[in-house]
Design a protein around this motif. Structure first.
Motif, PDB file in Angstrom:
ATOM      1  N   LEU A   1       1.337  -1.445   0.043  1.00 53.94           N
ATOM      2  CA  LEU A   1       0.088   0.061   0.450  1.00 53.94           C
ATOM      3  C   LEU A   1       0.518   1.253   0.051  1.00 53.94           C
ATOM      4  O   LEU A   1       0.857   2.466  -0.822  1.00 53.94           O
ATOM      5  CB  LEU A   1      -1.201  -0.041   1.043  1.00 53.94           C
ATOM      6  CG  LEU A   1      -2.266  -0.874   1.382  1.00 53.94           C
ATOM      7  CD1 LEU A   1      -3.409  -0.791   2.277  1.00 53.94           C
ATOM      8  CD2 LEU A   1      -3.082  -0.171  -0.038  1.00 53.94           C
ATOM      9  N   LEU A   2       1.580   0.957   0.600  1.00 54.72           N
ATOM     10  CA  LEU A   2       3.116   1.942   1.032  1.00 54.72           C
ATOM     11  C   LEU A   2       3.550   2.681  -0.894  1.00 54.72           C
ATOM     12  O   LEU A   2       4.075   4.339  -0.821  1.00 54.72           O
ATOM     13  CB  LEU A   2       4.353   2.355   1.951  1.00 54.72           C
ATOM     14  CG  LEU A   2       3.646   1.423   3.303  1.00 54.72           C
ATOM     15  CD1 LEU A   2       4.513   1.918   3.734  1.00 54.72           C
ATOM     16  CD2 LEU A   2       2.457   2.934   3.645  1.00 54.72           C
ATOM     17  N   GLY A   3       3.887   2.331  -1.392  1.00 54.05           N
ATOM     18  CA  GLY A   3       4.257   1.833  -2.502  1.00 54.05           C
ATOM     19  C   GLY A   3       3.569   2.361  -4.182  1.00 54.05           C
ATOM     20  O   GLY A   3       3.731   2.808  -4.656  1.00 54.05           O
ATOM     21  N   LEU A   4       2.466   2.084  -3.195  1.00 55.41           N
ATOM     22  CA  LEU A   4       0.560   2.733  -4.668  1.00 55.41           C
ATOM     23  C   LEU A   4       0.369   3.986  -5.074  1.00 55.41           C
ATOM     24  O   LEU A   4       0.260   5.064  -3.785  1.00 55.41           O
ATOM     25  CB  LEU A   4       0.097   1.976  -4.524  1.00 55.41           C
ATOM     26  CG  LEU A   4       0.073   0.591  -4.476  1.00 55.41           C
ATOM     27  CD1 LEU A   4      -1.547  -0.224  -3.885  1.00 55.41           C
ATOM     28  CD2 LEU A   4       0.109  -0.282  -6.273  1.00 55.41           C
ATOM     29  N   PRO A   5       0.937   4.371  -6.022  1.00 59.91           N
ATOM     30  CA  PRO A   5       0.645   6.475  -6.202  1.00 59.91           C
ATOM     31  C   PRO A   5      -0.440   6.935  -6.285  1.00 59.91           C
ATOM     32  O   PRO A   5      -1.295   7.433  -6.050  1.00 59.91           O
ATOM     33  CB  PRO A   5       0.816   6.668  -7.897  1.00 59.91           C
ATOM     34  CG  PRO A   5       1.289   5.400  -8.653  1.00 59.91           C
ATOM     35  CD  PRO A   5       1.263   4.204  -7.557  1.00 59.91           C
ATOM     36  N   ASN A   6      -1.534   5.892  -5.568  1.00 62.87           N
ATOM     37  CA  ASN A   6      -3.102   6.342  -6.429  1.00 62.87           C
ATOM     38  C   ASN A   6      -3.055   5.963  -4.483  1.00 62.87           C
ATOM     39  O   ASN A   6      -4.453   5.793  -3.939  1.00 62.87           O
ATOM     40  CB  ASN A   6      -4.137   5.821  -7.074  1.00 62.87           C
ATOM     41  CG  ASN A   6      -4.322   4.002  -7.019  1.00 62.87           C
ATOM     42  OD1 ASN A   6      -3.038   3.508  -6.788  1.00 62.87           O
ATOM     43  ND2 ASN A   6      -4.811   3.616  -7.392  1.00 62.87           N
ATOM     44  N   VAL A   7      -2.708   6.411  -3.913  1.00 58.99           N
ATOM     45  CA  VAL A   7      -3.026   5.843  -2.029  1.00 58.99           C
ATOM     46  C   VAL A   7      -2.616   6.623  -1.269  1.00 58.99           C
ATOM     47  O   VAL A   7      -1.715   7.213  -2.112  1.00 58.99           O
ATOM     48  CB  VAL A   7      -2.598   4.614  -1.575  1.00 58.99           C
ATOM     49  CG1 VAL A   7      -3.427   4.768  -0.197  1.00 58.99           C
ATOM     50  CG2 VAL A   7      -2.774   3.184  -2.005  1.00 58.99           C
ATOM     51  N   ILE A   8      -3.192   7.712  -0.740  1.00 59.80           N
ATOM     52  CA  ILE A   8      -2.717   8.916   0.357  1.00 59.80           C
ATOM     53  C   ILE A   8      -2.898   7.801   2.185  1.00 59.80           C
ATOM     54  O   ILE A   8      -4.405   7.090   2.486  1.00 59.80           O
ATOM     55  CB  ILE A   8      -3.749  10.523   0.228  1.00 59.80           C
ATOM     56  CG1 ILE A   8      -3.303  10.445  -1.110  1.00 59.80           C
ATOM     57  CG2 ILE A   8      -3.641  10.997   1.687  1.00 59.80           C
ATOM     58  CD1 ILE A   8      -4.117  12.105  -0.999  1.00 59.80           C
TER      59      ILE A   8
END
Length: 348
Positions: free
Chosen positions: A299-306
């Motif tokens: 989850l920490l590496g996904l560009p569409n996650v804050i």
């Protein structure tokens, strides 16, 4: 450093109006300062009503203070309320926890010891609702990505990838229309959003009309129709894993999931798959499981996650109101009075 004994200047008149130090009941707290402790000005609120002992100091000699402690103040889930600690507190009357969730407490076991449990449900709603809207807006308008581009020394032009999603006029689906969910609905009206909600019980007609909310008896229906899905339910055996692969597959590929409840409400592995495959557009999370996530979590590496680190209640005003409410609950329990925010074990 642990500073339980705070210098606090008082006038003679003020000292006369306060209980003598030796007359005050004892309370066990985490610490003053440091990551899991009370800000000094908040510890002063506790000290107006209790003699306080910090957890590490208590562990140095539990026999000295164990029989005196009548209240345990649980701030940011610290100190951990475990059986081995409770056994050291034979005079304990109450565990007063800050925040709404009590999933970190074994309420039936604590109650079985004759100890009451209390939380602070009403003082955290505004700040949590504010953060939910902040996460929604930040994700939709790519505010974090925009900040990174704007401050990157290599930036010479603005990339088209910063094109965001319109919030105004979109449909928001709120899962859990309790106090926090309702306040999110109130804020959503300012963005002219169509408001759907799913809840165990339908709100009164006048409450729905006040925010223009429509009740969805089926969670599936809400998920299919919403541009933004906001989760505000409590963590219970029924809500654990509530949003898994099937539920995520019902959401629009252009939809965003916002979670300000508890991390365990969402199947994180399923969420990663949905985000990677385009099943949903984005996720904005104030809660994860565990907290913090392992540094190699996908989850920490996904560009569409804050992701924010569970800061829904982190404002100075809310912190003060929480501590004041914790103290009010604790004082009532110690005096044998009804506890305003008592949480009782649910009967099976």
């Amino acid at each position: 450093m642990h500073h339980c004994l705070l210098p606090h200047q008082k006038t003679k008149e003020h000292r006369k109006s306060q209980p003598m130090e030796e007359e005050k009941p004892w309370a066990l707290i985490s610490e003053v300062g440091d990551d899991h402790g009370y800000l000094a000005e908040l510890a002063v609120i506790v000290k107006q009503h209790f003699q306080i002992i910090c957890y590490e100091d208590f562990l140095q000699n539990p026999e000295l203070h164990g029989s005196k402690v009548q209240a345990l103040l649980n701030w940011q889930h610290c100190p951990a309320v475990e059986p081995q600690l409770l056994r050291l507190l034979p005079s304990l009357k109450v565990v007063a926890s800050g925040g709404v969730g009590v999933d970190h407490l074994d309420v039936p076991f604590i109650n079985s010891l004759g100890v009451k449990v209390a939380n602070t449900p009403h003082v955290v709603s505004d700040s949590t609702a504010d953060l939910a809207m902040g996460l929604l807006l930040a994700s939709a308008r790519k505010i974090v990505n925009g900040h990174q581009v704007a401050t990157d020394p290599k930036t010479i032009h603005i990339p088209k990838s910063l094109m965001g999603v319109e919030v105004t006029g979109s449909t928001i689906g709120i899962i859990g229309m309790g106090e926090i969910g309702y306040k999110i609905a109130q804020r959503s009206t300012g963005f002219e959003m169509k408001i759907l909600y799913h809840n165990r019980t339908k709100r009164r007609a006048e409450e729905e009309q006040a925010v223009g909310a429509t009740y969805c008896q089926s969670l599936d229906e809400l998920l299919r129709c919403s541009d933004f899905v906001v989760i505000t339910v409590k963590l219970t055996p029924e809500t654990k894993g509530l949003i898994g692969s099937r539920k995520l597959s019902l959401m629009k590929p252009t939809a965003t999931l916002v979670n300000v409840s508890r991390g365990q409400v969402v199947d994180q592995d399923a969420l990663v798959r949905a985000l990677k495959k385009g099943g949903i557009l984005a996720a904005a999370l104030d809660v994860t499981y565990p907290e913090p996530l392992p540094r190699d979590h996908p989850l920490l590496g996904l560009p569409n996650v804050i992701i924010t680190p569970h800061i829904g209640i982190n404002t100075c005003n809310t912190a003060r109101r929480m501590v004041e409410r914790m103290v009010k609950n604790a004082v009532a329990a110690v005096r044998g009075l009804p506890v305003p925010d008592e949480v009782k074990a649910q009967k099976k």
